[in-house]
Design a protein around this motif. Structure first.
Motif, PDB file in Angstrom:
ATOM      1  N   LEU A 177      32.879  34.111  44.136  1.00 51.36           N
ATOM      2  CA  LEU A 177      33.896  34.855  43.395  1.00 51.36           C
ATOM      3  C   LEU A 177      35.308  34.529  43.893  1.00 51.36           C
ATOM      4  O   LEU A 177      36.251  34.451  43.098  1.00 51.36           O
ATOM      5  CB  LEU A 177      33.622  36.356  43.521  1.00 51.36           C
ATOM      6  CG  LEU A 177      34.431  37.281  42.614  1.00 51.36           C
ATOM      7  CD1 LEU A 177      34.124  37.007  41.151  1.00 51.36           C
ATOM      8  CD2 LEU A 177      34.114  38.741  42.940  1.00 51.36           C
ATOM      9  N   GLY A 178      35.445  34.321  45.211  1.00 51.35           N
ATOM     10  CA  GLY A 178      36.768  34.050  45.764  1.00 51.35           C
ATOM     11  C   GLY A 178      37.365  32.737  45.317  1.00 51.35           C
ATOM     12  O   GLY A 178      38.585  32.540  45.404  1.00 51.35           O
ATOM     13  N   GLU A 179      36.531  31.808  44.819  1.00 45.68           N
ATOM     14  CA  GLU A 179      37.016  30.513  44.340  1.00 45.68           C
ATOM     15  C   GLU A 179      36.918  30.384  42.821  1.00 45.68           C
ATOM     16  O   GLU A 179      37.144  29.302  42.270  1.00 45.68           O
ATOM     17  CB  GLU A 179      36.213  29.369  44.991  1.00 45.68           C
ATOM     18  CG  GLU A 179      36.490  29.180  46.475  1.00 45.68           C
ATOM     19  CD  GLU A 179      35.797  30.223  47.328  1.00 45.68           C
ATOM     20  OE1 GLU A 179      34.640  30.570  47.011  1.00 45.68           O
ATOM     21  OE2 GLU A 179      36.410  30.695  48.307  1.00 45.68           O
ATOM     22  N   ASN A 180      36.572  31.463  42.153  1.00 47.04           N
ATOM     23  CA  ASN A 180      36.419  31.437  40.700  1.00 47.04           C
ATOM     24  C   ASN A 180      37.814  31.537  40.060  1.00 47.04           C
ATOM     25  O   ASN A 180      38.434  32.603  40.045  1.00 47.04           O
ATOM     26  CB  ASN A 180      35.528  32.592  40.250  1.00 47.04           C
ATOM     27  CG  ASN A 180      35.167  32.521  38.777  1.00 47.04           C
ATOM     28  OD1 ASN A 180      36.002  32.235  37.932  1.00 47.04           O
ATOM     29  ND2 ASN A 180      33.898  32.793  38.479  1.00 47.04           N
ATOM     30  N   GLU A 181      38.327  30.407  39.533  1.00 45.36           N
ATOM     31  CA  GLU A 181      39.687  30.374  39.010  1.00 45.36           C
ATOM     32  C   GLU A 181      39.874  31.301  37.815  1.00 45.36           C
ATOM     33  O   GLU A 181      40.936  31.910  37.644  1.00 45.36           O
ATOM     34  CB  GLU A 181      40.063  28.940  38.630  1.00 45.36           C
ATOM     35  CG  GLU A 181      40.289  28.033  39.823  1.00 45.36           C
ATOM     36  CD  GLU A 181      41.409  28.534  40.725  1.00 45.36           C
ATOM     37  OE1 GLU A 181      42.392  29.113  40.196  1.00 45.36           O
ATOM     38  OE2 GLU A 181      41.299  28.369  41.956  1.00 45.36           O
ATOM     39  N   ALA A 182      38.854  31.426  36.962  1.00 45.24           N
ATOM     40  CA  ALA A 182      38.978  32.316  35.799  1.00 45.24           C
ATOM     41  C   ALA A 182      39.154  33.763  36.249  1.00 45.24           C
ATOM     42  O   ALA A 182      39.968  34.513  35.690  1.00 45.24           O
ATOM     43  CB  ALA A 182      37.749  32.170  34.907  1.00 45.24           C
ATOM     44  N   PHE A 183      38.398  34.164  37.270  1.00 42.81           N
ATOM     45  CA  PHE A 183      38.514  35.530  37.806  1.00 42.81           C
ATOM     46  C   PHE A 183      39.877  35.738  38.454  1.00 42.81           C
ATOM     47  O   PHE A 183      40.544  36.754  38.211  1.00 42.81           O
ATOM     48  CB  PHE A 183      37.388  35.775  38.815  1.00 42.81           C
ATOM     49  CG  PHE A 183      37.505  37.078  39.542  1.00 42.81           C
ATOM     50  CD1 PHE A 183      37.274  38.280  38.896  1.00 42.81           C
ATOM     51  CD2 PHE A 183      37.861  37.107  40.892  1.00 42.81           C
ATOM     52  CE1 PHE A 183      37.391  39.488  39.571  1.00 42.81           C
ATOM     53  CE2 PHE A 183      37.978  38.295  41.566  1.00 42.81           C
ATOM     54  CZ  PHE A 183      37.743  39.496  40.910  1.00 42.81           C
ATOM     55  N   LEU A 184      40.325  34.774  39.263  1.00 34.76           N
ATOM     56  CA  LEU A 184      41.605  34.911  39.956  1.00 34.76           C
ATOM     57  C   LEU A 184      42.763  34.926  38.962  1.00 34.76           C
ATOM     58  O   LEU A 184      43.726  35.696  39.128  1.00 34.76           O
ATOM     59  CB  LEU A 184      41.770  33.773  40.955  1.00 34.76           C
ATOM     60  CG  LEU A 184      40.745  33.743  42.094  1.00 34.76           C
ATOM     61  CD1 LEU A 184      40.940  32.505  42.952  1.00 34.76           C
ATOM     62  CD2 LEU A 184      40.836  35.004  42.942  1.00 34.76           C
ATOM     63  N   ASP A 185      42.680  34.124  37.924  1.00 34.09           N
ATOM     64  CA  ASP A 185      43.730  34.109  36.901  1.00 34.09           C
ATOM     65  C   ASP A 185      43.780  35.436  36.156  1.00 34.09           C
ATOM     66  O   ASP A 185      44.859  35.926  35.803  1.00 34.09           O
ATOM     67  CB  ASP A 185      43.480  32.957  35.915  1.00 34.09           C
ATOM     68  CG  ASP A 185      44.574  32.871  34.868  1.00 34.09           C
ATOM     69  OD1 ASP A 185      45.734  32.610  35.244  1.00 34.09           O
ATOM     70  OD2 ASP A 185      44.271  33.090  33.680  1.00 34.09           O
ATOM     71  N   LEU A 186      42.610  36.030  35.944  1.00 35.81           N
ATOM     72  CA  LEU A 186      42.550  37.324  35.269  1.00 35.81           C
ATOM     73  C   LEU A 186      43.264  38.391  36.096  1.00 35.81           C
ATOM     74  O   LEU A 186      44.003  39.225  35.563  1.00 35.81           O
ATOM     75  CB  LEU A 186      41.080  37.719  35.050  1.00 35.81           C
ATOM     76  CG  LEU A 186      40.799  38.817  34.036  1.00 35.81           C
ATOM     77  CD1 LEU A 186      41.176  38.365  32.630  1.00 35.81           C
ATOM     78  CD2 LEU A 186      39.330  39.200  34.089  1.00 35.81           C
ATOM     79  N   LEU A 187      43.049  38.376  37.403  1.00 39.01           N
ATOM     80  CA  LEU A 187      43.711  39.339  38.271  1.00 39.01           C
ATOM     81  C   LEU A 187      45.229  39.175  38.248  1.00 39.01           C
ATOM     82  O   LEU A 187      45.972  40.159  38.336  1.00 39.01           O
ATOM     83  CB  LEU A 187      43.196  39.186  39.709  1.00 39.01           C
ATOM     84  CG  LEU A 187      41.727  39.510  39.969  1.00 39.01           C
ATOM     85  CD1 LEU A 187      41.405  39.351  41.448  1.00 39.01           C
ATOM     86  CD2 LEU A 187      41.368  40.911  39.505  1.00 39.01           C
ATOM     87  N   ARG A 188      45.673  37.939  38.122  1.00 38.75           N
ATOM     88  CA  ARG A 188      47.109  37.678  38.143  1.00 38.75           C
ATOM     89  C   ARG A 188      47.790  38.001  36.816  1.00 38.75           C
ATOM     90  O   ARG A 188      48.944  38.446  36.784  1.00 38.75           O
ATOM     91  CB  ARG A 188      47.369  36.208  38.493  1.00 38.75           C
ATOM     92  CG  ARG A 188      47.090  35.851  39.935  1.00 38.75           C
ATOM     93  CD  ARG A 188      47.564  34.440  40.259  1.00 38.75           C
ATOM     94  NE  ARG A 188      46.781  33.428  39.566  1.00 38.75           N
ATOM     95  CZ  ARG A 188      45.782  32.755  40.124  1.00 38.75           C
ATOM     96  NH1 ARG A 188      45.457  32.991  41.398  1.00 38.75           N
ATOM     97  NH2 ARG A 188      45.117  31.859  39.436  1.00 38.75           N
ATOM     98  N   SER A 189      47.089  37.823  35.722  1.00 47.13           N
ATOM     99  CA  SER A 189      47.753  37.868  34.416  1.00 47.13           C
ATOM    100  C   SER A 189      47.408  39.069  33.546  1.00 47.13           C
ATOM    101  O   SER A 189      48.165  39.408  32.631  1.00 47.13           O
ATOM    102  CB  SER A 189      47.427  36.589  33.636  1.00 47.13           C
ATOM    103  OG  SER A 189      46.015  36.495  33.411  1.00 47.13           O
ATOM    104  N   ALA A 190      46.278  39.714  33.810  1.00 48.90           N
ATOM    105  CA  ALA A 190      45.835  40.796  32.910  1.00 48.90           C
ATOM    106  C   ALA A 190      46.076  42.160  33.530  1.00 48.90           C
ATOM    107  O   ALA A 190      46.302  42.299  34.732  1.00 48.90           O
ATOM    108  CB  ALA A 190      44.355  40.619  32.583  1.00 48.90           C
ATOM    109  N   GLU A 191      46.031  43.190  32.693  1.00 51.31           N
ATOM    110  CA  GLU A 191      46.132  44.578  33.153  1.00 51.31           C
ATOM    111  C   GLU A 191      44.717  45.096  33.410  1.00 51.31           C
ATOM    112  O   GLU A 191      44.019  45.522  32.492  1.00 51.31           O
ATOM    113  CB  GLU A 191      46.829  45.441  32.108  1.00 51.31           C
ATOM    114  CG  GLU A 191      47.045  46.875  32.561  1.00 51.31           C
ATOM    115  CD  GLU A 191      47.706  47.742  31.502  1.00 51.31           C
ATOM    116  OE1 GLU A 191      47.553  48.981  31.577  1.00 51.31           O
ATOM    117  OE2 GLU A 191      48.363  47.175  30.586  1.00 51.31           O
TER     118      GLU A 191
END
Length: 298
Positions: free
Chosen positions: A260-274
């Motif tokens: 999970l810590g290297e999952n770019e889709a998950f990390l991008d979601l945390l940065r860009s979504a509410e």
């Protein structure tokens, strides 16, 4: 503290055993939950362990001594809360505790202290006939603690309580456990079991299906995935000019826990979504019970 081997019991005229070959052991300072639907054998087992039912088969050892070898001194070590309150209704709360206090040979805890602990200090001089069901239940808990028992037997300990009172009783149970007391808890409320029990036994038709900790069971039977719920805006299509037109909605996405810590889709979601909520997809204890036993809790 409690050691049971091949325990069996059949009620007179019954076709089947109410308890059929139970094996379990409970340690000092442990909250052990007996979980199952009505009629599974929970209360029967408790009644055997506290000496209300005789004629059982198998071996039962309590506090390192065979149950059959104990005399009346056995009850100096026990505290019991039955599902349905039983008090002297014409006596006040304090008088009820004072009466039962006199039955013990060893020292007891002051009634005033216990009434305060269960939130009944202001009702100490009120006849119990005027108590609600929840107040009677809390008085039962206070009575069970009079002799500062080593083992507590609790049958549906939060039944009939409002959320605030239920929370207080659960906190009291955990405090007693932390003092080294052993708690035998019977319930079909899986949320209560999950919050309180160190280990649980799933009981169906008088038999134990499994014994384990709630955490281990939820991890074993849950999915190793994470669910993220997001706030999203969508157009309702209204064009009336009255200011309407957009309302909030939600959407969810799931991710594998592995990597999970290297999952770019998950990390991008945390940065860009509410993000509104994030939680793992672990199974509830009730879901585990149904999967293991094939039975519901009702």
């Amino acid at each position: 503290m409690i050691d049971v081997g091949n325990l069996t019991f059949r009620y007179p005229k019954a076709d089947q055993r109410a308890v059929d070959g139970l094996d379990f052991a409970i340690e000092r300072g442990e909250v052990f939950g007996f979980l199952g639907p009505n009629g599974a054998g929970k209360s029967t087992t408790q009644k055997i362990l506290i000496g209300l039912l005789r004629g059982y088969g198998g071996q039962v050892s309590m506090l390192g001594k065979g149950l059959a070898d104990w005399g009346s001194e056995y009850y100096e070590h026990l505290g019991v809360v039955f599902e349905f309150p039983n008090h002297y209704l014409k006596l006040t709360a304090r008088e009820n505790l004072s009466y039962f206090r006199a039955l013990y040979r060893d020292g007891t805890r002051p009634p005033e202290e216990l009434l305060a602990r269960v939130g009944l200090a202001g009702d100490a001089e009120t006849p119990v006939a005027q108590f609600s069901k929840g107040m009677k239940h809390r008085l039962s808990v206070a009575r069970a603690l009079l002799n500062d028992p080593e083992i507590l037997f609790l049958d549906e300990p939060t039944a009939g309580l409002d959320p605030m009172s239920g929370r207080g009783i659960k906190q009291l149970i955990l405090e007693e456990r932390d003092k080294g007391k052993t708690v035998f808890l019977t319930t079909h409320d899986m949320m209560v079991a999950d919050q309180l029990c160190d280990r649980v036994a799933f009981l169906v038709d008088g038999r134990i299906a499994l014994v384990d900790s709630p955490r281990a069971l939820k991890l074993q039977y849950g999915e190793p995935r994470l669910k993220v719920e997001l706030a999203a805006a969508r157009d309702t299509g209204e064009a009336s000019g009255d200011g309407g037109g957009e309302r909030r909605a939600t959407e969810s996405r799931e991710f594998a826990l592995a990597g999970l810590g290297e999952n770019e889709a998950f990390l991008d979601l945390l940065r860009s979504a509410e993000v509104q909520t994030i939680h793992t997809l672990e199974a509830t204890l009730e879901e585990v019970f149904i999967r293991v036993t094939g039975r519901s809790l009702r």
